[in-house]
Design a protein around this motif. Structure first.
Motif, short mmCIF file in Angstrom:
data_model
loop_
_atom_site.label_atom_id
_atom_site.label_comp_id
_atom_site.label_asym_id
_atom_site.label_seq_id
_atom_site.Cartn_x
_atom_site.Cartn_y
_atom_site.Cartn_z
N PRO A 242 0.84 -1.13 0.03
CA PRO A 242 -0.14 -0.24 0.01
C PRO A 242 0.99 1.28 0.07
O PRO A 242 0.28 2.49 -0.21
CB PRO A 242 -0.91 -0.03 1.27
CG PRO A 242 -0.07 -1.17 2.12
CD PRO A 242 0.58 -2.08 1.20
N VAL A 243 2.25 1.24 0.45
CA VAL A 243 3.00 2.48 0.30
C VAL A 243 3.46 2.78 -1.04
O VAL A 243 3.37 3.80 -1.41
CB VAL A 243 4.21 2.02 1.30
CG1 VAL A 243 4.98 3.32 1.14
CG2 VAL A 243 3.81 2.01 2.76
N THR A 245 1.79 1.57 -3.61
CA THR A 245 0.48 1.75 -4.70
C THR A 245 -0.67 1.77 -3.78
O THR A 245 -0.70 0.95 -3.13
CB THR A 245 0.38 0.61 -5.71
OG1 THR A 245 1.49 0.66 -6.69
CG2 THR A 245 -0.94 1.13 -6.36
N SER A 246 -1.19 3.05 -3.50
CA SER A 246 -2.11 3.19 -2.44
C SER A 246 -3.43 2.38 -2.94
O SER A 246 -3.56 1.88 -3.88
CB SER A 246 -2.59 4.61 -2.41
OG SER A 246 -3.46 5.08 -3.54
N PRO A 247 -4.26 2.03 -1.79
CA PRO A 247 -5.41 1.15 -2.00
C PRO A 247 -6.15 1.86 -3.11
O PRO A 247 -6.97 1.28 -3.86
CB PRO A 247 -6.03 1.13 -0.71
CG PRO A 247 -4.92 1.08 0.21
CD PRO A 247 -3.95 2.07 -0.31
N TYR A 248 -6.47 3.17 -2.96
CA TYR A 248 -7.40 4.15 -4.04
C TYR A 248 -6.90 3.72 -5.45
O TYR A 248 -7.65 3.24 -6.38
CB TYR A 248 -7.26 5.35 -3.57
CG TYR A 248 -7.72 6.30 -4.73
CD1 TYR A 248 -9.14 6.19 -4.69
CD2 TYR A 248 -6.91 6.95 -5.50
CE1 TYR A 248 -9.79 7.09 -5.98
CE2 TYR A 248 -7.35 7.66 -6.43
CZ TYR A 248 -8.87 7.72 -6.58
OH TYR A 248 -9.45 8.55 -7.69
N SER A 249 -5.53 3.88 -5.74
CA SER A 249 -5.02 3.56 -6.79
C SER A 249 -5.12 2.12 -7.38
O SER A 249 -5.50 1.94 -8.63
CB SER A 249 -3.49 3.90 -7.07
OG SER A 249 -3.20 5.39 -6.43
N HIS A 306 -5.77 -5.72 0.38
CA HIS A 306 -5.61 -4.73 1.35
C HIS A 306 -6.52 -4.93 2.47
O HIS A 306 -6.11 -5.76 3.30
CB HIS A 306 -5.93 -3.24 0.93
CG HIS A 306 -4.83 -3.07 -0.29
ND1 HIS A 306 -3.60 -2.62 0.07
CD2 HIS A 306 -4.95 -2.73 -1.67
CE1 HIS A 306 -2.70 -2.56 -1.15
NE2 HIS A 306 -3.64 -2.46 -2.02
N ASP A 310 -10.20 -0.52 3.61
CA ASP A 310 -9.52 0.05 2.67
C ASP A 310 -10.22 0.27 1.16
O ASP A 310 -10.53 1.23 0.63
CB ASP A 310 -8.12 -0.49 2.24
CG ASP A 310 -7.07 -0.12 3.26
OD1 ASP A 310 -7.11 0.73 3.68
OD2 ASP A 310 -6.32 -1.31 3.43
N ALA A 314 -11.89 3.47 -0.56
CA ALA A 314 -11.38 3.75 -1.96
C ALA A 314 -12.87 3.90 -2.84
O ALA A 314 -12.75 4.48 -3.76
CB ALA A 314 -10.71 2.35 -2.61
N GLU A 343 -6.50 10.25 0.52
CA GLU A 343 -5.79 9.31 1.16
C GLU A 343 -4.67 8.89 0.18
O GLU A 343 -3.46 9.10 0.45
CB GLU A 343 -6.36 8.22 1.71
CG GLU A 343 -5.30 7.03 2.22
CD GLU A 343 -4.63 7.41 3.32
OE1 GLU A 343 -5.04 8.16 4.51
OE2 GLU A 343 -3.52 7.20 3.64
N GLY A 344 -5.07 8.26 -0.89
CA GLY A 344 -4.26 7.89 -1.97
C GLY A 344 -3.83 8.98 -3.11
O GLY A 344 -3.08 8.43 -4.05
#
Length: 426
Positions: A242-243, A245-249, A306, A310, A314, A343-344
């Motif tokens: 997650p660092v 590639t964020s969970p959102y992305s 995730h 998360d 997202a 967040e992301g």
RNA sequence: GGGGAGAUACCAGAGCGGUCAAAUGGGGCAGACUGUAAAUCUGUUGGCGCAGCCUUCGGAGGUUCGAAUCCUUCUCUCCCCA
């Protein structure tokens, strides 16, 4: 559940050695897949092979994940046109730790007779002397055999050639299989179809050196309908970490899958049953604009990689960013929600004093926030209508002023349709 | 070791003394259309204080009013012969 049958309807079988199916129905079989520790995180390019192990375990067999500490130091010539850089041991160990954590989300490492196991080939290869290797392993395989492999042939024909080190790769990987066969009772190696040659060197070695019978099973490489490489977004690899590639992305990546690919991915990357998937595909065909397939796909994978939270975040963020969200809804968000939603999303900061009067949009987009690398590009995109501030189109000559700030300190900048930036003004 | 060909923007690939910030194709990015899809169409794709200026055509020198284009040299790549 029948392992091979399961893989078959999911389209995950490319090739297998004769007798594989019989072996698997005869007894609980241990199988393994190797992972390259070139990074401390796996990416979605590894997902198909992870799923193979998951299916193996669900079918009651025993999965092994091999981290290629030793092989990673050599570099596999398969699919690579260039000689690889070598990694040092400290980096390798660090990367292995990261990979193990991620695999634990997919496989059960601690319960039952078929708990997954992780092994590191560095542990049995590091003590191996060169001479001993030549006598115990090299002796059994001819150079003619090794040269016949596609991966080697290609490199021999290419201008840059192949080093002895990479040439030997298949022997080392073959030996892994041999070692696991002998010490862990592993009878099956799986992998992507590009691994076929390496795997078969292993079964060959087992036959000649130990007189044993071992099996190979590969899955087709994941493709994209438009011919592009699977697993890359504009910003590069899509990682499980997650660092990186964020969970959102991550969620967005799957949500943006094209129709043609979604039906394939959902079979390969989720554990939904055939009935569920067939239903989804049917529903999708009836109402494609609802994108049931993409949503189900994104949901399933995001939760597994995730977490449920998360995933929820997202979805919420996506709805605000892509739904009917207007400037009005944006303004209503509290600071906490705002930050959670974004967040992301990449963030930058600038001083409030800069906009007390008003700031030209071009300078704002370049010098202050670096959202665009050059003023020319910023101007160009402003002209094309590709820039939005707080979800409203901004053109050339637009000025940034304090009364645009959301919650008194944020600006939402949009470059094109899908790229968001949150600027904090303090 | 001998002989030949070549190095151009993200990639491929034209240009061969001025009209070249450099054709064309691909890729990228954006707009329209849509379903945050595909296909299609359009625009754009060195930088800047943008009707002008600055830095680019493997590196370094030189010829010329003027060079991506000519000369010298260096580096690297490919091909053929031994």
């Amino acid at each position: 559940m029948d392992f091979i049958e399961e893989l078959r309807w999911r389209g995950m079988i490319h090739d297998m050695t004769p007798g594989t199916e019989e072996q698997l129905s005869k007894e609980i079989t241990a199988g393994y897949i190797g992972y390259d520790p070139t990074s401390d995180s796996l990416h979605i390019g590894n997902l198909a092979s992870i799923m193979m192990l998951v299916h193996l375990q669900r079918a009651g067999h025993k999965p092994f994940a091999l981290v290629g500490g030793a092989t990673g130091m050599i570099g596999d010539p398969s699919g690579k046109s260039e000689e690889r850089n070598l990694l040092d041991e400290t980096t390798l160990r660090h990367n292995q730790e990261g990979i193990k954590k991620q695999l634990e989300k997919f496989l059960d490492f601690s319960h039952g007779h078929n708990a997954a196991e992780m092994v590191n080939n560095f542990d049995w290869i590091k003590e191996f002397s060169f001479l001993q290797f030549l006598r115990d392993v090299g002796k059994h395989i001819t150079v003619n055999y090794m040269m016949a492999k596609d991966s080697v042939k290609k490199r021999m024909e290419s201008g840059s050639g192949i080093s002895f080190t990479e040439f030997s790769y298949q022997l080392v990987q073959g030996y892994d299989f041999c070692w696991l066969f002998e010490h862990k009772g592993v009878k099956l190696q799986m992998g992507g179809s590009d691994q076929w040659g390496n795997i078969v060197t292993g079964t060959e070695l087992i036959r000649r050196k130990l007189g044993g019978e071992a099996y190979a099973l590969t899955c087709p490489l994941i493709t994209k309908a438009d011919g592009g490489k699977f697993g890359k977004s504009e910003s590069g690899n899509v990682w499980l970490d997650p660092v990186k590639t964020s969970p959102y992305s991550f969620y967005q990546f799957w949500l943006n899958t094209t129709d043609a690919d979604a039906a394939e991915y959902i079979k390969k990357f989720t554990l939904l049953s055939k009935a569920e998937i067939d239903l989804l595909i049917r529903q999708h065909q009836e109402a494609p604009h609802l994108r049931m397939l993409q949503k189900a796909l994104a949901r399933d994978i995001t939760i597994r990689v995730h977490s449920e939270e998360d995933y929820q975040a997202a979805v919420e963020a996506s709805e605000i960013l892509f739904g009917k969200g207007t400037t009005e809804t944006l303004k209503k968000l509290t600071e906490d929600t705002l930050l959670a939603v974004f967040e992301g999303v990449p963030k930058s900061e600038m001083a409030k004093s800069e906009i007390t009067k008003s700031l030209d949009i071009v300078e704002f987009l370049t010098d202050f926030t670096h959202i665009f690398p050059s003023k020319g590009e910023a101007r160009r995109m402003l002209k094309e209508g590709g820039v939005q501030i707080n979800k409203e189109k901004a053109g050339e000559g637009f000025s940034i002023t304090a009364n645009l700030l959301l919650n008194g300190k944020y600006l939402l900048v949009q470059k094109g349709k899908k790229n968001y930036f949150l600027v904090k003004v303090v």
